[in-house]
Design a protein around this motif. Sequence first.
Motif, PDB file in Angstrom:
ATOM      1  N   MET A   1       0.842  -1.171   0.000  1.00  0.00           N
ATOM      2  CA  MET A   1       0.000   0.000   0.000  1.00  0.00           C
ATOM      3  C   MET A   1       0.889   1.237   0.000  1.00  0.00           C
ATOM      4  N   ARG A   2       0.480   2.225  -0.783  1.00  0.00           N
ATOM      5  CA  ARG A   2       1.196   3.505  -0.811  1.00  0.00           C
ATOM      6  C   ARG A   2       0.485   4.507   0.084  1.00  0.00           C
ATOM      7  N   LEU A   3       1.296   5.264   0.817  1.00  0.00           N
ATOM      8  CA  LEU A   3       0.794   6.341   1.661  1.00  0.00           C
ATOM      9  C   LEU A   3       1.576   7.603   1.337  1.00  0.00           C
ATOM     10  N   TYR A   4       0.921   8.753   1.470  1.00  0.00           N
ATOM     11  CA  TYR A   4       1.486  10.026   1.054  1.00  0.00           C
ATOM     12  C   TYR A   4       1.466  11.024   2.205  1.00  0.00           C
ATOM     13  N   HIS A   5       2.530  11.829   2.268  1.00  0.00           N
ATOM     14  CA  HIS A   5       2.631  12.873   3.289  1.00  0.00           C
ATOM     15  C   HIS A   5       2.947  14.196   2.601  1.00  0.00           C
ATOM     16  N   GLY A   6       2.025  15.155   2.710  1.00  0.00           N
ATOM     17  CA  GLY A   6       2.222  16.476   2.115  1.00  0.00           C
ATOM     18  C   GLY A   6       3.025  17.366   3.041  1.00  0.00           C
ATOM     19  N   SER A   7       4.064  18.008   2.512  1.00  0.00           N
ATOM     20  CA  SER A   7       4.942  18.839   3.321  1.00  0.00           C
ATOM     21  C   SER A   7       5.551  19.941   2.455  1.00  0.00           C
ATOM     22  N   ASN A   8       6.440  20.716   3.075  1.00  0.00           N
ATOM     23  CA  ASN A   8       7.213  21.700   2.325  1.00  0.00           C
ATOM     24  C   ASN A   8       8.687  21.298   2.262  1.00  0.00           C
ATOM     25  N   ILE A   9       8.982  20.071   2.735  1.00  0.00           N
ATOM     26  CA  ILE A   9      10.357  19.554   2.713  1.00  0.00           C
ATOM     27  C   ILE A   9      10.347  18.070   2.346  1.00  0.00           C
ATOM     28  N   VAL A  10      11.471  17.602   1.854  1.00  0.00           N
ATOM     29  CA  VAL A  10      11.669  16.174   1.635  1.00  0.00           C
ATOM     30  C   VAL A  10      11.981  15.558   2.997  1.00  0.00           C
ATOM     31  N   ILE A  11      11.291  14.483   3.317  1.00  0.00           N
ATOM     32  CA  ILE A  11      11.506  13.822   4.610  1.00  0.00           C
ATOM     33  C   ILE A  11      12.146  12.464   4.349  1.00  0.00           C
ATOM     34  N   ASP A  12      13.454  12.389   4.617  1.00  0.00           N
ATOM     35  CA  ASP A  12      14.175  11.134   4.425  1.00  0.00           C
ATOM     36  C   ASP A  12      14.139  10.281   5.684  1.00  0.00           C
ATOM     37  N   GLU A  39      -1.264  16.236  -1.888  1.00  0.00           N
ATOM     38  CA  GLU A  39      -0.855  17.372  -2.718  1.00  0.00           C
ATOM     39  C   GLU A  39      -1.458  18.667  -2.173  1.00  0.00           C
ATOM     40  N   LYS A  40      -2.723  18.623  -1.792  1.00  0.00           N
ATOM     41  CA  LYS A  40      -3.380  19.812  -1.223  1.00  0.00           C
ATOM     42  C   LYS A  40      -2.723  20.215   0.097  1.00  0.00           C
ATOM     43  N   MET A  41      -2.385  19.224   0.923  1.00  0.00           N
ATOM     44  CA  MET A  41      -1.732  19.522   2.196  1.00  0.00           C
ATOM     45  C   MET A  41      -0.348  20.113   1.959  1.00  0.00           C
ATOM     46  N   ARG A  44      -0.778  23.689   1.063  1.00  0.00           N
ATOM     47  CA  ARG A  44      -1.172  24.450   2.255  1.00  0.00           C
ATOM     48  C   ARG A  44       0.032  24.691   3.174  1.00  0.00           C
ATOM     49  N   VAL A  45       0.804  23.648   3.454  1.00  0.00           N
ATOM     50  CA  VAL A  45       1.956  23.759   4.352  1.00  0.00           C
ATOM     51  C   VAL A  45       3.003  24.711   3.775  1.00  0.00           C
ATOM     52  N   SER A  46       3.271  24.627   2.471  1.00  0.00           N
ATOM     53  CA  SER A  46       4.283  25.509   1.880  1.00  0.00           C
ATOM     54  C   SER A  46       3.833  26.971   1.876  1.00  0.00           C
ATOM     55  N   LYS A  47       2.526  27.209   1.784  1.00  0.00           N
ATOM     56  CA  LYS A  47       2.033  28.591   1.873  1.00  0.00           C
ATOM     57  C   LYS A  47       2.199  29.138   3.294  1.00  0.00           C
ATOM     58  N   ILE A  48       2.019  28.288   4.280  1.00  0.00           N
ATOM     59  CA  ILE A  48       2.128  28.722   5.679  1.00  0.00           C
ATOM     60  C   ILE A  48       3.588  28.891   6.099  1.00  0.00           C
ATOM     61  N   TYR A  49       4.432  27.906   5.783  1.00  0.00           N
ATOM     62  CA  TYR A  49       5.798  27.873   6.302  1.00  0.00           C
ATOM     63  C   TYR A  49       6.868  28.218   5.280  1.00  0.00           C
ATOM     64  N   GLY A  50       6.473  28.427   4.023  1.00  0.00           N
ATOM     65  CA  GLY A  50       7.456  28.717   2.986  1.00  0.00           C
ATOM     66  C   GLY A  50       7.947  27.445   2.316  1.00  0.00           C
TER      67      GLY A  50
END
Length: 167
Positions: A1-12, A39-41, A44-50
């Motif tokens: 199963m694939r799961l997705y996390h929307g952020s403003n950074i790459v999380i390794d 994608e929406k998250m 949203r996160v990049s608009k808030i935190y850059g």
Amino acid sequence: MRLYHGSNIVIDSINLAMCRPYKDFGQGFYLTDIEEQAEKMATRVSKIYGGFPVVNIYEIDDDFRELSDLRIKDFGAHTTEEWAKFIMNNRNRTFTDEKSLLCNRDNKYDIVIGPVADDNMALLFRQYENEIIDFSTLLKGMIYRKTSSQYSFHTEKSIKLLRKVVD
């Protein structure tokens, strides 16, 4: 199963200490099985935190729910009274009954799965907490809300089940 996390950074590497408390299912790393939602998250996160929108992709074995050493709370796809109380208790900064099964402040659950409480639901929760509406009105308001899914990982044991997908 694939799961997705929307952020403003790459999380390794997932660091649970960096996750914010008082979220729907408690402090943890939140993902969804709906790529568009992530994608929406990310936007949203990049608009808030850059920064720029980034969708981090992870895989987990389809049978992870069957692992006997994991404590999983699965609310299913629909909002319920139990789900609403669980979210209100986790979001409420003054809630103190951490031993309650309707709270995950103590990470009694490794993974919690269920609908997302969107901003409209958050408004309903605040109206209920401020005694503007009663619980039955809260539940009626939730019935008509379109929900989406979230998977929250709360312990190192559960985080180890996620494998980062590198394109």
